[in-house]
Scaffold this active site. Structure first.
Site, PDB file in Angstrom:
ATOM      1  N   SER A   1       0.888  -1.185  -0.072  1.00  0.00           N
ATOM      2  CA  SER A   1      -0.098   0.143   0.282  1.00  0.00           C
ATOM      3  C   SER A   1       0.485   1.059   0.107  1.00  0.00           C
ATOM      4  O   SER A   1       0.656   2.378  -0.257  1.00  0.00           O
ATOM      5  CB  SER A   1      -0.594  -0.151   1.111  1.00  0.00           C
TER       6      SER A   1
ATOM      7  N   ASP B   1     -10.562   3.178  17.116  1.00  0.00           N
ATOM      8  CA  ASP B   1     -11.667   3.863  16.364  1.00  0.00           C
ATOM      9  C   ASP B   1     -11.001   5.395  15.708  1.00  0.00           C
ATOM     10  O   ASP B   1     -10.768   5.922  16.407  1.00  0.00           O
ATOM     11  CB  ASP B   1     -13.024   3.233  17.367  1.00  0.00           C
TER      12      ASP B   1
ATOM     13  N   ALA C   1      -2.426   0.175   9.999  1.00  0.00           N
ATOM     14  CA  ALA C   1      -1.384  -1.150   9.660  1.00  0.00           C
ATOM     15  C   ALA C   1      -1.684  -1.701   8.932  1.00  0.00           C
ATOM     16  O   ALA C   1      -2.021  -1.373   8.099  1.00  0.00           O
ATOM     17  CB  ALA C   1      -2.544  -1.973  11.441  1.00  0.00           C
ATOM     18  N   PRO C   2      -0.319  -2.437   8.632  1.00  0.00           N
ATOM     19  CA  PRO C   2       0.873  -2.254   9.519  1.00  0.00           C
ATOM     20  C   PRO C   2       1.446  -1.491   9.075  1.00  0.00           C
ATOM     21  O   PRO C   2       2.597  -0.809   9.683  1.00  0.00           O
ATOM     22  CB  PRO C   2       1.455  -4.330   8.546  1.00  0.00           C
ATOM     23  N   GLY C   3       0.956  -0.550   8.156  1.00  0.00           N
ATOM     24  CA  GLY C   3       2.773   0.661   8.004  1.00  0.00           C
ATOM     25  C   GLY C   3       2.878   1.079   7.309  1.00  0.00           C
ATOM     26  O   GLY C   3       3.881   2.497   6.686  1.00  0.00           O
TER      27      GLY C   3
ATOM     28  N   LYS D   1     -13.246   4.022  -0.774  1.00  0.00           N
ATOM     29  CA  LYS D   1     -13.333   2.590  -1.763  1.00  0.00           C
ATOM     30  C   LYS D   1     -14.803   2.746  -2.553  1.00  0.00           C
ATOM     31  O   LYS D   1     -15.462   3.767  -2.482  1.00  0.00           O
ATOM     32  CB  LYS D   1     -13.578   1.623  -0.386  1.00  0.00           C
TER      33      LYS D   1
ATOM     34  N   ASP E   1      -6.611   5.709   5.369  1.00  0.00           N
ATOM     35  CA  ASP E   1      -6.615   4.907   4.381  1.00  0.00           C
ATOM     36  C   ASP E   1      -7.413   3.491   4.465  1.00  0.00           C
ATOM     37  O   ASP E   1      -7.744   2.452   4.561  1.00  0.00           O
ATOM     38  CB  ASP E   1      -5.027   4.060   3.559  1.00  0.00           C
TER      39      ASP E   1
HETATM   40  C1  SAM Z   1      -6.240  -0.970   3.116  1.00  0.00           C
HETATM   41  S1  SAM Z   1      -5.730  -1.258   5.476  1.00  0.00           S
HETATM   42  C2  SAM Z   1      -4.247  -0.204   5.765  1.00  0.00           C
HETATM   43  C3  SAM Z   1      -3.123   0.043   5.083  1.00  0.00           C
HETATM   44  C4  SAM Z   1      -2.381   1.009   6.313  1.00  0.00           C
HETATM   45  N1  SAM Z   1      -2.508   1.984   4.615  1.00  0.00           N
HETATM   46  C5  SAM Z   1      -0.300   0.075   5.403  1.00  0.00           C
HETATM   47  O1  SAM Z   1      -0.005   1.296   3.717  1.00  0.00           O
HETATM   48  O2  SAM Z   1       0.134  -0.451   5.466  1.00  0.00           O
HETATM   49  C6  SAM Z   1      -7.136  -1.048   6.655  1.00  0.00           C
HETATM   50  C7  SAM Z   1      -6.488  -1.043   7.824  1.00  0.00           C
HETATM   51  O3  SAM Z   1      -8.211   0.440   8.215  1.00  0.00           O
HETATM   52  C8  SAM Z   1      -8.092   0.054   9.558  1.00  0.00           C
HETATM   53  N2  SAM Z   1      -9.366   0.351  10.273  1.00  0.00           N
HETATM   54  C9  SAM Z   1     -10.306  -0.282   9.655  1.00  0.00           C
HETATM   55  N3  SAM Z   1     -10.958   0.755  10.441  1.00  0.00           N
HETATM   56  C10 SAM Z   1     -10.825   0.619  10.942  1.00  0.00           C
HETATM   57  C11 SAM Z   1     -11.365   2.121  12.388  1.00  0.00           C
HETATM   58  N4  SAM Z   1     -12.482   2.480  11.850  1.00  0.00           N
HETATM   59  N5  SAM Z   1     -10.332   2.515  12.682  1.00  0.00           N
HETATM   60  C12 SAM Z   1      -9.059   2.814  12.724  1.00  0.00           C
HETATM   61  N6  SAM Z   1      -8.744   1.203  12.149  1.00  0.00           N
HETATM   62  C13 SAM Z   1      -9.709   1.117  10.836  1.00  0.00           C
HETATM   63  C14 SAM Z   1      -7.931  -1.681   9.700  1.00  0.00           C
HETATM   64  O4  SAM Z   1      -7.761  -2.950  10.786  1.00  0.00           O
HETATM   65  C15 SAM Z   1      -6.600  -1.618   8.575  1.00  0.00           C
HETATM   66  O5  SAM Z   1      -6.080  -2.464   9.328  1.00  0.00           O
END
Ligand code: SAM
Length: 360
Positions: free
Chosen positions: A192, A264, A225-227, A310, A281
């Site tokens: 990502s 959250d 996550a993961p970053g 999305k 994201d």
């Molecule tokens: C596509 S991944 C992100 C990838 C990240 N941008 C990266 O480059 O590694 C989506 C993330 O959004 C988190 N997520 C979804 N809904 C969330 C919320 N309401 N609050 C915090 N995190 C959320 C999920 O746990 C997931 O880790």
């Protein structure tokens, strides 16, 4: 007949076509669509010959969400001979117009990739042939890219078929077919990372990076996550608050530039108003994300926001238009002046990337 050829992600021809048709109609220019399904190519055939160039002059490419690149046709589909292809192309072009660069293009498909080898080989003698008759100029380029003037496009549909056209350097993508080839950094914890890398490259002019993307800034990454996205902020020297219930890569935590909060993203509010970048994201309903982003900006919690929306399975263009409108409405209600751009970037899949900021 004049047409505008647009390149998009294969599978998104319908959205790309609907968008150009609608935005051309706003300018009272009309035509019909020919979609090359799953090839990422759209032909918008204009009813009025003069409207190709006129539309390109009026509509900035950066206002189109689904088109990565575009050009106005100079010819219909030309059938090339088996030999002397260069001579055939030079002859068709004549000598009336000059161009500052040549782009050899194909569909963004496996067949297209195979064809691009042939294009690379042909590009050398074609450039020479065009320079000889002064159709291609020798003007100076910056990092190999013409900054002004016209760009000649040759879209090869096969080794034998080509469509020729032109775009304006100042209103087209610097990248062939609008695709930046970015290198995946080995230290980044997820692929990502390329999405945010491309987003910064696309939305923030390089000569403004020192003010807008610089070391020492504070950033918040929602859904971190993961970053992969945090990595892009950390490598630019920023201090990042990463919000996600999932774990962050150890390598990022070890930099000392990241604070991880397991919570959250919709509930997190920064303690101080010293955040410059908000990036997001989260895989969440786009309406919710759109609302959250406008709230952050309007409350002054951040200066600039980069986020994904999305895409739904169906009615993607309509939904995206609605989501973006909801952000514009929120800004307008507060009489806020803003900049808002959205793009279906090369490294995006079922999402678009949006950049927003308020301006004083
Ligand atoms: C596509 S991944 C992100 C990838 C990240 N941008 C990266 O480059 O590694 C989506 C993330 O959004 C988190 N997520 C979804 N809904 C969330 C919320 N309401 N609050 C915090 N995190 C959320 C999920 O746990 C997931 O880790």
């Amino acid at each position: 007949m004049t047409s505008i050829v647009l390149y998009c992600r294969p599978g998104f021809e319908k959205e790309c076509g609907a968008e150009i048709q609608e935005k051309a109609a706003w300018n009272e220019m009309y035509g019909y669509l020919e979609l090359k399904k799953n090839q990422g190519i759209v032909f918008f055939h204009l009813h009025d010959e003069s409207h190709g160039e006129a539309l390109m002059g009026k509509l900035p490419l950066r206002r189109l969400i689904f088109a990565r690149q575009w050009f106005v046709t100079l010819t219909d589909n030309i059938t090339l001979p088996d030999y002397n292809r260069v001579e055939a192309i030079v002859e068709v072009l004549g000598s009336e117009w000059q161009y500052d660069d040549l782009r050899m293009e194909t569909a963004d498909t496996n067949d297209g990739k195979a064809l691009s080898k042939f294009c690379r080989k042909l590009a050398v003698p074609l450039r020479q042939g065009l320079r000889k008759v002064k159709v291609l100029t020798d003007k100076k380029k910056v990092e190999g890219i013409a900054q002004e003037g016209s760009i000649l496009h040759a879209l090869f549909l096969s080794g034998q078929e080509v469509v020729l056209g032109f775009s304006l350097a100042q209103n087209s993508s610097n990248h062939v077919m609008g695709i930046p080839r970015l290198k995946f950094p080995n230290q980044a914890p997820s692929r990502s990372t390329l999405k945010l890398d491309e987003a910064f490259l696309h939305f923030i002019p390089k000569n403004e990076w020192e003010q807008r993307l610089t070391s020492g800034m504070n950033a918040v990454d929602l859904g971190s996550a993961p970053g992969g996205w945090t990595y892009q902020l950390v490598r630019r020297g920023m201090m990042v608050t990463a919000i996600d219930n999932g774990p962050m890569a150890e390598s990022l935590m070890e930099t000392g530039q990241v604070k991880h909060k397991m919570m959250d993203g919709f509930k997190y509010v920064p303690m101080k108003q010293n955040v410059y970048w908000l990036v997001c994201d989260m895989i969440e309903k786009p309406q919710r994300v759109a609302k959250l982003m406008s709230e952050w900006l309007l409350n002054g919690y951040c200066k600039e926001a980069m986020f994904n929306l999305k895409l739904p399975m169906k009615g993607r263009y309509q939904q995206v238009t609605k989501d973006l409108q909801s952000i514009k409405d929120a800004f307008s209600e507060q009489n806020a002046r803003y900049e808002l751009y959205a793009k279906h970037l090369y490294y995006d899949r079922e999402e678009i990337t949006v950049h927003a900021r308020l301006i004083s």
